[in-house]
Structures are given as C-alpha cells and as structure tokens.
Enzyme design. Structure first.
Site, PDB file in Angstrom:
ATOM      1  N   ALA A   1     -24.872  28.079  53.913  1.00 17.92           N
ATOM      2  CA  ALA A   1     -25.820  29.072  54.597  1.00 17.92           C
ATOM      3  C   ALA A   1     -27.287  29.298  53.985  1.00 17.92           C
ATOM      4  O   ALA A   1     -28.463  29.157  54.741  1.00 17.92           O
ATOM      5  CB  ALA A   1     -25.246  30.451  54.719  1.00 17.92           C
TER       6      ALA A   1
ATOM      7  N   GLY B   1     -20.603  24.236  49.039  1.00 19.67           N
ATOM      8  CA  GLY B   1     -19.905  25.751  48.933  1.00 19.67           C
ATOM      9  C   GLY B   1     -20.293  26.541  49.931  1.00 19.67           C
ATOM     10  O   GLY B   1     -21.374  25.993  50.687  1.00 19.67           O
ATOM     11  N   CYS B   2     -19.848  27.586  50.248  1.00 27.19           N
ATOM     12  CA  CYS B   2     -20.140  28.416  51.532  1.00 27.19           C
ATOM     13  C   CYS B   2     -21.532  28.993  51.280  1.00 27.19           C
ATOM     14  O   CYS B   2     -22.318  28.896  52.311  1.00 27.19           O
ATOM     15  CB  CYS B   2     -19.062  29.464  51.829  1.00 27.19           C
ATOM     16  N   TYR B   3     -21.785  29.472  50.261  1.00 25.18           N
ATOM     17  CA  TYR B   3     -23.164  30.123  50.186  1.00 25.18           C
ATOM     18  C   TYR B   3     -24.250  29.046  50.251  1.00 25.18           C
ATOM     19  O   TYR B   3     -25.405  29.267  50.917  1.00 25.18           O
ATOM     20  CB  TYR B   3     -23.128  30.867  48.752  1.00 25.18           C
TER      21      TYR B   3
END
Lengths: 352, 352, 352, 352
Positions: B159, B154-156
């Site tokens: 990061a 996922g994107c979160y």
C-alpha cells in the site's frame, strides 16, 4: 448536609449523542440537578421517547427552547445545538445571568472572520464572542474559572491539542512540520441518518474524509498559534473508523533538538500535565488504545521519538463523546463553579 | 481445448490466512491446478479439518513438507510460512526447477544485512537471495517476468509503495518528508491466538503499534531508495483497526514544486499507472475506502494537495490479504508464466 | 468458441445492495452479458457514480426504466425494486418475451390475498401472479426450469426453508412446534439512511424486531404448508446483528419419532440434498458460522438432536445477499436457461 | 461523616473481565474500600501492568492467594476464578468469617451431583455447598440477605431466568415448551487467547455453540424447577455475536391460557418486578436492545404474544459483565450487608 442545594442546570439540544451523554453525566453529578431538557423538534415528548432505555431513570420531558424560561429555571446551560444556532440563544441566556457552555463551534474562535471563512456564516456578535473562553482546561484553566461563556472544543482539537501543546508551548518542535493523522469512531458524526454512516457501509471499512479542509483545522491552528506565539499552520486529516466511540490522534513533528530522547519527552509531558488530573502519560513503549479512554474523561498520551528521522510521534486517545465533548464541558463547568475539576466525571473506562 | 494442461501448483503453509486466500484464488484460476498443500503441524489432516467451510469444495489433505516430493509434483510453489523458514525450503525447490513465490520476508531484501538487522536472524544464503526479485509488479514487472524466485512484498509496503512510487520516481517530493500513517484490519496479524487480537479487546478500539520499529520500515525504505536513486528514510506508523480486512495508507510528503495542484498530480499518477490494471486513481475529491478493495486485487489511490502547507496527501487502499498478500503473489505468478497479469484474480470487490 | 453468444441481461433497480451484488455476479457470469442497468432516481448517471469502486470496471450508466426498451435489449431481466413496483413492470416485460426474475415480494405468493393481508397493497394481476414460480431451486427445480417469471424468495425464508424442508416433506416433525429464531446482518435492511441502522446505533448491539408480524412469516408458512400437505403456522423472529452480511436461522421443532438420533437426521438431510450443489450438511458436532457462507452461494446446515427434550435443532447459514438474494436469482436463471445450476456463482467464501 | 468506615473488600482472580469490572465498580462504591487483588499468575505485579489504562487510578498490586491473609484484611471477598478453584478457597474464607461471593459455577447447584454431571469434577464439600444461596436477587432476595456464601448466577441464566420466572412462578406457561435462544457478545468467553475468539474470526460472523450441552442448561433448569414446583427441562442454545458486551435471550413458550394478550402479560411482569429496581419492562411494541443495558446493572424485558400460535415471546437484555456478572455480585453484596440494593451500581447505560 444542612442547607446543601444542587445547582439547577439545563441542556438545549438533548436528543443527539452529545446531549444524551450530558444527561447521563449530569444525572450522576453530585453538585447539580438536571431540571431542563430543550429541543424544538421533540418538544412535548418525554426524553425516554427518544431514548427508551432511559424510561423510569430520566423522567424529564423535552421542552420548547424559550431562553427566558430556561434562564428562570437554570443557572448553568449547556448548548448542544447545530453551529449557527448557539449564537442566537447564548446572548439571551447570558443577559439573564446564566453561565453558558456551548458545545457547537460558535464560540470557539476569538476572530469571527475565521469562523465565517470556514463555516460560511456571517456573524454580528463579535462583542459577545470576544468574551468567550476556549474550554480546554489543560491550557486555559484560569480563564475558564472567570468565564461566563465557554466555547467547548471540538473532539478532534481536544485530542490534537493535548498532544501538541507541550511541544509548542516549550518550543520543542518546528511548528510547520506538525501533521495530525486523526481517527474517530462514527458517533462523532452525530445521530443523523446518512448512508455513509450505516453499519453496512461503515463497518469493516476505513477512509479519510475532509482532507485539507476539515473545519477543525482552523480551531487547532488558532490554539497552536497562541501557544507558539506566532501563526502556525498544521496538516490535519481525519479518518472514519468502524467503531462507535473513541478518537486517536497520531501526531508527527520534527524536534528542534535532535538530541532529545523519548524519556526526556515523557518527563517533559509529565511535568507539563502535572496539575491536569484528566491527562495520563503512558510509560515508555506503551501506546494508548482508544478503548482505554472509552467511558472516562481521561486523555491517554503515548510518546515515541525516532532517532532515525528526528521526529517525535505523539499518540493521544480520548472518548470523543466524553473528553471530546460532554465530559470536557462538565470539567469546564466544575472549574467555572469553583468545584474540583474531577467531580462527577468518570475516571475508570468501561473496558473491555 | 485439446491438449490444454493446467500447471500444477502447491502451497507450503496453507493453514494461515495467506494460505486459505491462496487456496481460494488458485482453485478458481483457469491456468493452474492446485495439487499440493503442505504444513507440518496439520500434516495428514484434510484441509477442511482446518477450514470446515471448504469441505466438499477443497478435497486436498495437508501433507508433510518434503521439498523433493513437492518439486516432483509442482512447477510453481507458494511459500506461506514464517520468516526464517522459507529460506530453508526455497533453495531446494529452486534446485529442482520449481518457480518459487515466497510470501514471508526472507527474500524481500537485496542486502541481507538489513534483513539480519531488523529480523534478528543470520543468513548464509546471500547468493540465492541475490537472485530474488521483489514482487511488486507495478514497479518491477520486467524483472518478475525473468525471475525464478519472488520475495512477495509485505501488506503495508504494498500500500505504501504504490502511493509513494510515482512521487519518488519522478522526484516530485522531498523524500525525507515522507510520513506513512498506515491502518490495517486485524487479519494482518495472522491466525494466531493472541489476547490483543481477541474481538473483546480489539473491537471498538484503535491503537498504533510498532512505532518507529515496525519491520516493514526497511522494506519500504529499500524500494524508496531505489526509486529515488539515493538513500531514503521514511516515517512509518502502523495502526490496528477494528475490522477484518483492509489497509489504508495515508501518506504525507512535501512537494518540491509548490505550484503543482491536485489535478496535475492525478494526471501524473494516471500516466504512471497507465499499464497497471490493478491500480485505480480516484476522481478529484474522492478518497478511497478500504471496503472498495476488499475481495479484489485492486489498489485504489486518492490524491489531495494542500496549498496551505505545500504537502501532497496520498491515500491508498488495498485488501491486505489479496493485493497485500495472496493476490499479489498470483499476479507475480501470472507475469512469470507469461499469462495476462489479471487472469484468475477478482477485480470486483465484495461490497458491501 | 465459434458462434458463441452471451445472453443479454438487465437489472432494474441496480443501485441497492441486491443490485450491486447482481452486477458483481453477472459481470463474472460466463453465459450472460450485462447490458442494461435501470433506475429512475439515478437515470443518466454512470453506475460508478453510485459505487465509485466500480469505476473502470463497470462501464454502464443507469438508464430510465422503459419496459419496451428493456425488452428490446434484454432476454432476461432481474427486478430489484420495491414491493409493489415489480408487479407493474414484470407484465410488460413478459409480454415482450423476456424471462423475469423478481427479487421483491410481489410474485412470491400463489394466493394474492395473503400478499394483500401482509403487504397492504391490493393487486389485480392474479392471472400473471399465478404463473410465477417460487424461486427456491432446492424445492422447485423442475418448476423453475419451465417458468418465465420467478418470485425469488426473501433472505430469511431461504435460510428457514432450507433448514425445515426435509423435516416437513418427510413428516419428521410436528409442524406447529416449529420455531425459527433468525439473525441477520444489517445489509438485509437495504441501502437506506435510517437511524437504527447507523453504525453508532447498531454496532455492539443486538435486538429482535418485527416479532410475530414480520412479512417473511407468510412466505415461510406458504411453502411449509405445501411441503407438509396441510396448513402450517410457524413462529418466526428476526434479529438484527452487528455485522454486514450473513443470516443464521436457528430452527427448533419436536420430532415425531423420539428415537431418531443426530446421525440419522444428518443422513436424511444428506440424502434430501444429494442433488443440490449449493447445500452443505455439516459433520456431526459442527455448527455453521455465517462467515463460512459469506461471499458464496452456499447454504451450510448443522443438525443437533436433544434426547432430553425430543427436539431437533437445525442451524442454517447463508450470505443474505447471495444465496439469500442475488445469487439465488442467478441460480434460478441458470436453471431456466438449462445451464448448470452452479455456473457463474462463487462456491468459495471470502473467509476470513 | 464521623466514624464512617468503608468495609474492606477483596477480589481473588482480578485479571479477567469479571475481575476488571469488579474493580471498576467497587472503586466507585461508596460503602466499600477495595483493599486486595489476588491472582497467582500475576502475583507481585501492579494491577496496571495487566490493565495499563488503570495506571494512577487503581494503585493496588496483585498479591498471592493466601486465604489466611485475605481474611485478615477483607470482610467481603469476591471469587472470580475458574470453576473448581473457588470451592477450594471459599471454605477457608468462610471459616475466618468472610462473606464470600463466588462468580464461578462452584456454588450454583444445590445438588452437587448435577454439578459433577455437567462440570466433570467430583466434590466432597456438599455441606458447605448446601449453605450457598443462588445469587439472583429478583427471586431470592430474602435468602441472600441471610447468606454468607453466594453462588452468583451465570450470565445466560441471569437473562434467561429474569425472562422466564414470572411465567413459571405463576404457572402461565407449559414449562416443557420453553425454548431459550440466547445471544452473547464475545467478552462472555473471557480474556483467553483462543482462535475462534479472534476479531478476524468472530467479527462479521455468527454461530451457535454448545447446542444441547451448554453448562448453563442445568443451572437454568434448577431454578425453573424450583419456581414451577416440579422438574422442568428447557431447551437452551447460546450464540456468539460479533460484539464485545451484551446478552439477549429470546424466550419462547406456549401459554396455558390462549386468551391472555400482550398487555395482560406486561401488567403481570410489572407487578412481579415491582420491587426490583434493576428490571425494566418495556412499553408494548418495544423490544430491548442490548446496547441499552451496556454499562448498567439493568435488565430490560420486552414482551410479545402471538395469537396465531398461542406463544409468548420474551426478550431480555443485559450487560453480560454487569447484571450478568460483576454488577449482580455487587447487588448481592448490597443485600447481604443491608445496604440499598442499588448503591454503587450504574443505572444509566453508556449509550451509544
């Protein structure tokens, strides 16, 4: 209405965002009359020269900053000037009997050594500084009512302290676990031409700044320490958000009692702020958006507890220019003058 | 160029933001040819009907999702479909010999019980799920090189994990102190008509959401636990930011060794990511802006240490649609195919 | 690849938005090698000092602007410097055999009297100015191919002229009825600290500026006049839009033949731009969004006819920093060098 | 205060942006009491369920729409419902003696044939429609004072007509040369979930829509024709701007007398609006920004004349939700009730 008389008020440093908000709010305040706008760089110009949208609405001109003259005309004076300048003006105004509300950092610290350490300026006026009251009405309403000189809180400390105070005052958290991750619109940076604040740079982007060294840190810690009854160190990280107005502080802390659940905390917060008309505690599961607060003097607080980690997460949202600055100063003025604390302040945000 | 042949690739679910980014990047990738776009709701329509700006550039039409047919035409297939749908398509494609890169959550969990607990869907395909590799190349480059099925992060989590991994892998922090305060542009919410994602609602505003229960939490914890060598629980709070693209994760954790200073940590991060061309560690005192990453597959990491609190603060910035989604999937494809991991991916952001 | 050699190119004035776009695009251009970045104010600093996100990607330093030295190292030089400075540098570079592409206004006017009237600067170099070609490839491809010195069009003239040219060239409208209502993102204002360009001022707002006196007016009129075969005066009004990138020009004009319908005009535009790979004519009823163009060198044109008023409305959308500036300069370079006009330029926008 | 009594008012359709603005403004209006909020889809829910920021401030619940009941409780009713619905509710309210202010298009047209042609709905209520007054106070103050039913203007027509009226009324322009290029924030599209209004789609972008066929065209033309004394056709093009609030109309027209200069026109406009407290004519060379108007009921008008083309360019800026919608309706109410036209309406914008 008989012999009703509006109290004459003035603003020194009216050309910035804090100033223009003060003008807007004081113009609509039923108990005061705005009679003086001061600023050396714009002295002699109509205020509408700086803010053309106020032509034919605000008919005052900016005048030179002469404390003698100001005191002669104003009973209450708001200082919206750079740090280090307020402490040169305030004493003269106080001496002449004015009530002074300073929006800069000059009178926020009971211990001037802290001020000097973080702001890099030496000060000789500790006697006057000692008379100043920190203008956070939700904590210090009684002291404000007695004060002649108010050091109005910074925008970040307002949001942060309204989120943290019930927890610290009642010993619900381990203070040193407190982390404040704060997010602000760019109007908080003031009306100065800086490349990093250009729309082309700041829009569609996001970054932290002042990490581990932002000057609002000691201000937050000073009040946290007073509430906790011992020295408290907090982690504070501000971020620049691509929007004009609003602050959200997301606050993390470890609960002392892992058995507390969200609804307990909501009850505690509601009780704590029972007599604070400008604080709204959200329903369970509702988290505040900064847009809710924009245009009003309200602070919205949302609360969540994570049973997996034992932490409480508190989110507080304000309009940085109103509850975080001009509105809170007026709230303090209301209290100093014995008026209802809500008078002349907007309670309905602009939404959307 | 002789008998050079581009590898035929396809995308199932091309109409969302992940899909259109995949299209954009794969069209410019020198080793592949995009030959198939699938989607049941738009089947039969030219892709430019959905995205008019691609008329005369992307000349493919959307086709029905028939795994048999897809496998016949494509060697590599990207799935950009809702959670719970990918796991119905992937097995058929794998069986026919395709390499599959799934952008949904379906293959991110080695333990399907976690998936079921957080996503509320029962699954019977644990055998296939067990073959999937978590597509975070900076941690699992070797496994990705051997895999046939990738569960793209996922994107979160991308990061967050790039910020946390060096600390956990090397035991530098107390894992349970880790707090991730993440901020994302609204494109992360996908191309769905929702009132809270309207410009009139989301612009000039900011709020947290999914506090203590966002589905990316277990995904982050799974990898953190693997890196730490024991079960780790983290605090994860996402926020919606009024911008289109970009994620900033601000990560807080307590250092085990309070003697470590910022420059030590920067050195450690640089060494850790020495062979990772898509990670950039900022100079001391520089904190990443999401705008830097927008348009590129890069992750920028800034590091600060607070000697007053003993905490490290790590800030990582990515483009949520590239390193956080489509670009990372292509990076994984490059590794699976034995190509250089940077091929076909932009390294220069759009700035400004 | 044999004795393939990239052509060495340089940029004078690399620190602004035009410069950083040139850097980004030239780094990815397969035929050239970027070997020089010049700028007096930043001379001696790494380029990544100005744009930290380019650290480890762009490893050049900014150098002093010494034409002799530049000519020694570069075959092609882009000038991205203020008006009035380019005309001091270009002659020296041309003399040494460089091809020069000037992004300022200095070489856009065949008649220097017009330049002086609108830009307030006297010029003595009319001989050199007379050799300059206006760098709008869609109109002047052949001249560009022969030129040594290109005066690259302004951003507004690019959008305006691509919308108007087919109408003027073919005598379809009454020229003096032409009104251009143009809207631009704030990056068009450059990377200078100005209060009116602050996010807090420009966001969530909109205004016209330079009404009846913007300097792009004579530039548009010069080309319109050449296309129409007689002196043409147009109405041009620019507006500042709260976004970073993009220009939309909405152009109004009265058709000579009221019998023409929308589909006729679309056919005429498609024919006119048949050999122009960077222009896209929208389908009937589709109007271009600036976001479509952002990140690409494309110009999107939408066409509508109002049978009630007899007017044509043409909307053209570009990325002001690419087709409106750096990309178009590179397109010109491609033509000057005999390369395909599309090489090294992005044709897929960032969307969203 | 003696037997002072606030007039009871109600809103049908309170959940949209027009509704929530009406709520905000009416709550602060000193002459009225908001006693009823109606809406079928939210009936039974507290209003704060729809707008959580109003919890503890607006304590009304949404009720079913029963005209009998509404008329029993309210003297004045605002209709903020979809086109075609207002004309079903208004007659019943009028019959019971309510004053009705309709914010939809249903009562804007004196000729229902025009309504049917542009809105596609047949109507049988021409008798009632004939009694409606177009609620633009600056033109029709006297009629409004006598009316029981107001058709409140659309947002674009408000900005457009305030810019054009002095010119048409005094025969200063050639009417058929009038072109209105209008730009609006996305809140004008209402609170409906539509993909093109998502922040991810609409932010950092700009486009025209409804070109040559927007429904506000006949509304503008109807009033222009009345002012000019003959049938007038105008060109109207709306654009969607990446901001929440505000409209700027840039209006172009050819002056009949080419000898008129800017200062003449400014004098004419000032005289024309001498008795209109909500219109501000800018100083020469000053052009209005929409941000100036945001939050107030003001319309700012800037004027420029181009001696080169013989055209006047008029720019008018309003807050689309206040002067363009809810504020103007309240201004009409004030006039209908014989109150000062400014009472209860904000004259100071939020700025910044």
């Amino acid at each position: 209405m008989g012999n009703f008389r509006r109290v004459p008020v003035g603003i020194v440093g009216a050309s910035g965002y804090g100033g223009v908000q003060l003008v807007r709010l004081l113009m609509d305040h039923p108990e005061v009359e705005l009679v003086y706008l001061g600023g050396d760089s714009s002295a002699g110009k109509p205020f509408a020269y700086i803010y053309p949208h106020l032509a034919h609405t605000v008919n005052l001109s900016v005048e030179a900053v002469d404390p003698e003259l100001i005191a002669h005309r104003c009973e209450i004076v708001f200082l919206s000037v750079p740090n280090g300048l307020a402490c040169q003006i305030a004493p003269k105004l106080l001496e002449k009997g004015c009530k002074v509300l300073d929006l800069s950092a000059d009178y926020r610290f009971s211990n001037l050594a802290t001020y000097t350490a973080w702001y890099g300026k030496e000060r000789q006026d500790s006697a006057i500084a000692a008379t100043a009251v920190y203008g956070l009405p939700e904590m210090f309403r009684d002291r404000i009512a007695e004060a002649e000189l108010i050091g109005c809180p910074g925008c970040y400390p307002t949001a942060s302290l309204l989120a943290l105070s019930p927890l610290l005052k009642q010993g619900l958290i381990i203070p040193e676990t407190a982390i404040i991750d704060a997010k602000s619109g760019t109007s908080g940076g003031g009306r100065e031409a800086k490349i990093n604040m250009l729309l082309a740079e700041a829009d569609n982007s996001l970054a932290a700044y002042g990490v581990v060294r932002h000057r609002h840190t000691p201000e937050i810690e000073q009040i946290c320490s007073e509430l906790a009854g011992h020295e408290v160190t907090v982690q504070f990280t501000p971020h620049l958000i691509p929007m004009v107005r609003g602050i959200l502080a997301t606050v993390y802390a470890t609960l002392r009692d892992p058995g507390l659940v969200r609804d307990d905390l909501i009850t505690i917060y509601r009780a704590f702020y029972r007599n604070s008309p400008w604080v709204r505690i959200c329903e369970p599961g509702i988290y505040p958006q900064t847009k809710w607060a924009c245009g009003s003097n309200l602070c919205y607080i949302g609360i969540e507890v994570d049973p997996r980690t034992g932490r409480i997460i508190v989110m507080s949202a304000i309009d940085n220019l109103i509850k975080g600055q001009a509105g809170q100063a007026i709230q303090c003025m209301n209290i100093m003058m014995g008026w209802d604390e809500t008078v002349g302040l907007p309670k309905l945000g602009f939404y959307p």
